[in-house]
Design an enzyme around this catalytic site. Structure first.
Site, PDB file in Angstrom:
ATOM      1  N   ARG A  12     -48.094 -24.353 -37.657  1.00 48.09           N
ATOM      2  CA  ARG A  12     -48.646 -22.973 -38.108  1.00 48.09           C
ATOM      3  C   ARG A  12     -47.741 -21.669 -36.844  1.00 48.09           C
ATOM      4  O   ARG A  12     -47.356 -21.117 -36.738  1.00 48.09           O
ATOM      5  CB  ARG A  12     -49.477 -23.066 -38.195  1.00 48.09           C
ATOM      6  N   THR A  13     -47.627 -22.545 -35.848  1.00 50.55           N
ATOM      7  CA  THR A  13     -47.403 -21.877 -34.141  1.00 50.55           C
ATOM      8  C   THR A  13     -46.093 -21.927 -34.598  1.00 50.55           C
ATOM      9  O   THR A  13     -44.932 -21.301 -34.679  1.00 50.55           O
ATOM     10  CB  THR A  13     -47.825 -23.400 -33.025  1.00 50.55           C
ATOM     11  N   LYS A  42     -30.272 -37.880 -24.174  1.00 48.45           N
ATOM     12  CA  LYS A  42     -29.179 -38.564 -23.996  1.00 48.45           C
ATOM     13  C   LYS A  42     -29.651 -38.592 -22.185  1.00 48.45           C
ATOM     14  O   LYS A  42     -28.943 -39.181 -20.620  1.00 48.45           O
ATOM     15  CB  LYS A  42     -28.244 -38.538 -23.507  1.00 48.45           C
ATOM     16  N   ARG A  63     -42.954 -25.704 -27.062  1.00 51.95           N
ATOM     17  CA  ARG A  63     -44.244 -26.705 -26.885  1.00 51.95           C
ATOM     18  C   ARG A  63     -43.796 -27.826 -26.404  1.00 51.95           C
ATOM     19  O   ARG A  63     -42.228 -28.856 -26.746  1.00 51.95           O
ATOM     20  CB  ARG A  63     -44.336 -26.969 -28.697  1.00 51.95           C
ATOM     21  N   HIS A  91     -52.979 -23.567 -24.508  1.00 49.78           N
ATOM     22  CA  HIS A  91     -52.284 -22.490 -25.831  1.00 49.78           C
ATOM     23  C   HIS A  91     -52.703 -20.942 -25.799  1.00 49.78           C
ATOM     24  O   HIS A  91     -53.149 -20.822 -26.930  1.00 49.78           O
ATOM     25  CB  HIS A  91     -52.340 -23.446 -27.238  1.00 49.78           C
TER      26      HIS A  91
HETATM   27  C1  NCD Z   1     -53.727 -27.645 -32.220  1.00 51.79           C
HETATM   28  C2  NCD Z   1     -52.463 -27.207 -31.365  1.00 51.79           C
HETATM   29  O1  NCD Z   1     -51.622 -28.069 -31.609  1.00 51.79           O
HETATM   30  O2  NCD Z   1     -52.907 -27.223 -30.283  1.00 51.79           O
HETATM   31  N1  NCD Z   1     -52.654 -26.627 -33.280  1.00 51.79           N
HETATM   32  C3  NCD Z   1     -52.188 -25.221 -33.209  1.00 51.79           C
HETATM   33  O3  NCD Z   1     -51.222 -24.876 -32.996  1.00 51.79           O
HETATM   34  N2  NCD Z   1     -52.424 -23.910 -34.279  1.00 51.79           N
HETATM   35  C4  NCD Z   1     -54.405 -27.268 -32.929  1.00 51.79           C
HETATM   36  C5  NCD Z   1     -54.178 -29.164 -32.920  1.00 51.79           C
HETATM   37  O4  NCD Z   1     -52.938 -29.565 -33.694  1.00 51.79           O
HETATM   38  O5  NCD Z   1     -55.504 -29.712 -33.401  1.00 51.79           O
END
Ligand code: NCD
Length: 268
Positions: A12-13, A42, A63, A91
């Site tokens: 989703r993100t 590397k 991320r 997040h």
């Molecule tokens: C979450 C995350 O990656 O922190 N997912 C997200 O971004 N919607 C929650 C999760 O991974 O459980």
């Protein structure tokens, strides 16, 4: 042009950031798994990787599995760097979409009661949502988790100094019946080193129609940042209070479009 640099898996993100850039008329450089598909394999440093992709783009969305890395990358970057999740840290864009989902339903972000359940220790989505709700007045948050997965005491005392009331519970029977929203999270397997410890706690709290019948109010909403890993029974999906596969996902696209437009000065 926005670089999406994802050192950890994401549906989703990643998907919503990619769609948001494109819907605003922009384009993306998408580096998934840079540990294998970039010079990180590397041994390139984080700072050099950031300096490289900022040469090609107006912003970087990152991320990373290690807490604090977003801050480190932002310090190295001259373009805006957006944290799309750093280990079991924060997040923030998830918190924005969650706050918006709550606001869309209740028209306010103060005077609310919430139940945040599951992996309170490791869920960066929970950490950022608490931080977000603490910016508003008189919110009360019940944190339901196995005792092994409570907030760190340092996080708890940090949150307690904010304008939010926190009540830790470890038993379903203590779920308040007046909660405006429930926020369910999976146990974060990837943060465990001991798989036996994970197995012991992974399915301690599961939302079922019966749990909803016993504790959920008529006007509440049930949220989950997703993925749900057996933590919400599929029989709950049809309940109109369940927004996790509905508005909560779509709001992720809208708030990321809004954020990118703000950060990049895009006129919409
Ligand atoms: C979450 C995350 O990656 O922190 N997912 C997200 O971004 N919607 C929650 C999760 O991974 O459980």
């Amino acid at each position: 042009m926005v670089t999406l640099l994802f050192y950890e898996p994401s549906s989703r993100t990643f998907g919503s950031f990619a769609a948001a850039v494109k819907l605003l008329g922009g384009q993306t450089i998408e580096i998934l798994d840079p540990q294998h598909f970039s010079s990180v394999s590397k041994g390139e440093t984080l700072e050099d990787t950031i300096r490289t992709f900022e040469a090609y783009s107006d912003a970087i969305v990152m991320r990373h599995p290690v807490i604090g890395t977003a801050t480190k990358a932002a310090a190295a970057a001259e373009v805006p760097l957006i944290n799309a999740g750093d280990g079991n840290g924060e997040h923030p864009t998830q918190a924005l979409l969650d706050l918006y989902t709550i606001y869309e339903k209740f028209g306010q972000l103060d005077n609310l009661t919430g139940l945040l359940a599951g992996d309170v220790l490791n869920s960066r989505a929970i950490h950022s949502l608490i931080r977000g709700l603490s910016l508003f007045k008189k919110n009360t948050l019940y944190l339901l988790s196995p005792k092994e997965l409570k907030l760190t005491r340092a996080d708890l005392s940090d949150f307690k100094q904010r304008d939010v009331q926190i009540i830790e519970i470890t038993d379903e029977k203590d779920i308040p019946k007046n909660a405006n929203f429930w926020y369910w999270t999976r146990v974060q397997k990837e943060r465990f080193t001991d798989m036996e410890a994970y197995e012991k706690v992974k399915l301690q709290f599961v939302v079922t129609p019966s749990l909803m019948d016993r504790f959920a109010g008529r006007d509440m909403i049930l949220m989950d940042p997703l993925p749900r890993i057996q933590t919400i029974d599929m029989a709950v999906d049809a309940d109109p209070r369940a927004v996790y596969l509905r508005s909560q996902i779509r709001n992720g696209l809208y708030i990321r479009m809004a954020l990118l437009a703000l950060v990049l000065g895009v006129k919409v």
